[in-house]
Design a protein around this motif. Structure first.
Motif, PDB file in Angstrom:
ATOM      1  N   THR A 225     -31.362   1.743 -49.703  1.00 15.68           N
ATOM      2  CA  THR A 225     -31.398   1.275 -51.093  1.00 15.68           C
ATOM      3  C   THR A 225     -31.372   2.489 -52.011  1.00 15.68           C
ATOM      4  N   LEU A 226     -30.166   2.994 -52.288  1.00 11.62           N
ATOM      5  CA  LEU A 226     -30.014   4.199 -53.106  1.00 11.62           C
ATOM      6  C   LEU A 226     -29.109   3.909 -54.300  1.00 11.62           C
ATOM      7  N   THR A 227     -29.375   4.594 -55.393  1.00  9.36           N
ATOM      8  CA  THR A 227     -28.525   4.468 -56.575  1.00  9.36           C
ATOM      9  C   THR A 227     -27.190   5.171 -56.330  1.00  9.36           C
TER      10      THR A 227
ATOM     11  N   PHE B  52     -39.387   9.938 -50.725  1.00 14.51           N
ATOM     12  CA  PHE B  52     -38.554  10.616 -49.738  1.00 14.51           C
ATOM     13  C   PHE B  52     -38.268   9.749 -48.519  1.00 14.51           C
ATOM     14  N   ASP B  53     -39.188   8.858 -48.166  1.00 11.26           N
ATOM     15  CA  ASP B  53     -38.915   7.921 -47.081  1.00 11.26           C
ATOM     16  C   ASP B  53     -37.792   6.960 -47.479  1.00 11.26           C
ATOM     17  N   THR B  54     -37.780   6.558 -48.743  1.00  9.37           N
ATOM     18  CA  THR B  54     -36.721   5.667 -49.229  1.00  9.37           C
ATOM     19  C   THR B  54     -35.370   6.368 -49.199  1.00  9.37           C
ATOM     20  N   ILE B  55     -35.348   7.620 -49.623  1.00  9.37           N
ATOM     21  CA  ILE B  55     -34.094   8.387 -49.605  1.00  9.37           C
ATOM     22  C   ILE B  55     -33.628   8.616 -48.169  1.00  9.37           C
ATOM     23  N   LYS B  56     -34.557   8.999 -47.297  1.00  7.67           N
ATOM     24  CA  LYS B  56     -34.197   9.270 -45.904  1.00  7.67           C
ATOM     25  C   LYS B  56     -33.690   8.012 -45.204  1.00  7.67           C
TER      26      LYS B  56
ATOM     27  N   ALA C 161     -33.724  -2.073 -58.049  1.00  8.01           N
ATOM     28  CA  ALA C 161     -33.807  -2.287 -56.597  1.00  8.01           C
ATOM     29  C   ALA C 161     -34.350  -1.042 -55.903  1.00  8.01           C
ATOM     30  N   TYR C 162     -33.902   0.118 -56.331  1.00  6.25           N
ATOM     31  CA  TYR C 162     -34.392   1.382 -55.780  1.00  6.25           C
ATOM     32  C   TYR C 162     -35.883   1.525 -56.053  1.00  6.25           C
ATOM     33  N   THR C 163     -36.297   1.180 -57.258  1.00  3.24           N
ATOM     34  CA  THR C 163     -37.713   1.232 -57.621  1.00  3.24           C
ATOM     35  C   THR C 163     -38.532   0.296 -56.759  1.00  3.24           C
ATOM     36  N   GLU C 164     -38.013  -0.903 -56.530  1.00  3.12           N
ATOM     37  CA  GLU C 164     -38.710  -1.889 -55.687  1.00  3.12           C
ATOM     38  C   GLU C 164     -38.840  -1.391 -54.256  1.00  3.12           C
ATOM     39  N   ALA C 165     -37.809  -0.698 -53.762  1.00  2.00           N
ATOM     40  CA  ALA C 165     -37.861  -0.173 -52.398  1.00  2.00           C
ATOM     41  C   ALA C 165     -38.968   0.876 -52.255  1.00  2.00           C
ATOM     42  N   ILE C 166     -39.127   1.686 -53.273  1.00  2.00           N
ATOM     43  CA  ILE C 166     -40.214   2.684 -53.263  1.00  2.00           C
ATOM     44  C   ILE C 166     -41.569   1.968 -53.325  1.00  2.00           C
TER      45      ILE C 166
END
Length: 357
Positions: free
Chosen positions: A334-336, A326-330, A347-352
């Motif tokens: 780096t979103l799909t 949720f921090d990544t989404i907020k 990349a999204y996975t790496e950001a998480i």
């Protein structure tokens, strides 16, 4: 922030057996699935590894084979690991449309008596939709109703599909819904039905819900017709808390609720059976058009994995992973594509993962 704490209503002895030895990893059956399934399953494995989740994955292929009777069925040997491990995580499965093909999702539910589907839908902070106050849980009877799979041709051009509703299954899912509400501190359970039209089948489901509700006087009980509820849901979703529904209605309404928070790509799901048996899953499709292109959004399967961790009482790991998602989404960097960004799945996975370091 979406909270999926205490998915199950209590930690039974069957659930606690997974934690009997902290030195041993928990074995989880992984059904990677079809289409984008292997990609998002790999994303979950990567995030879980970064969070040091004490899980050993046992991947299983459930591709159906043609039996002598002409039907395509899941091989029995593919089901054996799940019978042993009792816990599974499942990517999307594709069932070919046409005669002789068994629904793979339905087959798994029946094989392991997964009688309750739990779908929490809560507004995600940082992901804007038309609604900001969605916080509803659909609990769907998972084994019968219109999905009993009983169909036949009466005469050429006329087919019949039989809806099966039983007192046993209806009572079991109603009790689960009230126990869930009690454990989660929720205030109201609403039974959804069409007993005004299907007086015997939906009438029986409603009678069972009413009977069970009497054992939970601290929880408000309501009843609503399916069509009326759909209208009310899109007008004011904040009006609803926990919904308990027969199979087909639950399938439809849970997708509607997912749409209110941004879609199936943000919606976790768990299928619960007796004695600690459970399969958690992404409920979106296989997306064959983007399979292998590193464009898939793994959020739904990740959040389903979070539900699984809480089912296993691995709350610290669940909380860390959920917070990272949720921090990544907020953050929004780096979103799909389906989340409004242009990042790849990896990349999204790496950001998480970076937020778990």
């Amino acid at each position: 922030m979406l909270s999926l704490r205490r998915l199950t209503t209590r930690h039974s002895a069957a659930s606690r057996r997974f934690l009997s030895s902290s030195a041993e990893n928990i074995k989880v059956t992984l059904f990677p699935g079809d289409g984008i399934g292997p990609e998002i399953s790999a994303a979950v494995q990567k995030v879980f590894a970064r969070a040091d989740v004490p899980i050993t994955w046992e991947a299983v292929d459930v591709t159906p084979r043609k039996h002598p009777n002409g039907k395509f069925l899941i091989p029995e040997e593919s089901l054996e690991p799940m019978r042993i491990n009792k816990i599974g995580l499942k990517g999307p499965l594709a069932t070919p449309i046409g005669k002789g093909h068994q629904s793979l999702n339905l087959a798994l539910r029946k094989a392991f008596s997964l009688y309750a589907n739990v779908r929490p839908c809560k507004s995600v902070e940082g992901f804007k939709t038309k609604y900001d106050d969605v916080n509803v849980v659909t609990i769907r009877e998972n084994t019968e109703g219109e999905y009993s799979g009983i169909e036949h041709e009466i005469v050429p051009g006329v087919v019949q599909s039989i809806k099966v509703i039983t007192e046993n299954a209806s009572t079991k899912v109603a009790k689960f819904a009230f126990e869930f509400a009690r454990a989660q501190g929720r205030k109201k359970v609403t039974a959804v039905h069409k007993a005004n039209i299907m007086r015997m089948s939906d009438g029986l489901f409603l009678e069972c819900c009413r009977a069970v509700s009497e054992c939970y006087p601290e929880i408000e009980f309501g009843e609503m017709y399916l069509d009326t509820l759909c209208m009310a849901m899109v007008q004011d979703p904040g009006e609803f808390d926990v919904l308990v529904l027969p199979n087909l209605y639950g399938d439809i309404l849970s997708d509607l609720c997912a749409g209110l928070i941004g879609g199936l790509g943000l919606t976790p799901s768990g299928n619960i059976g007796a004695d600690g048996v459970a399969i958690f899953e992404a409920v979106h499709g296989t997306a064959p058009d983007i399979a292998g292109e590193d464009k898939a959004n793994p959020t739904a399967l990740l959040l389903s994995g979070v539900m699984m961790l809480r089912h296993l009482a691995l709350h610290d790991h669940a909380n860390r992973i959920e917070r990272a998602i949720f921090d990544t989404i907020k953050e929004g960097k780096t979103l799909t594509g389906d989340l409004g960004g242009s990042a790849s799945c990896s990349a999204y996975t790496e950001a998480i993962c970076a937020k778990l370091a």
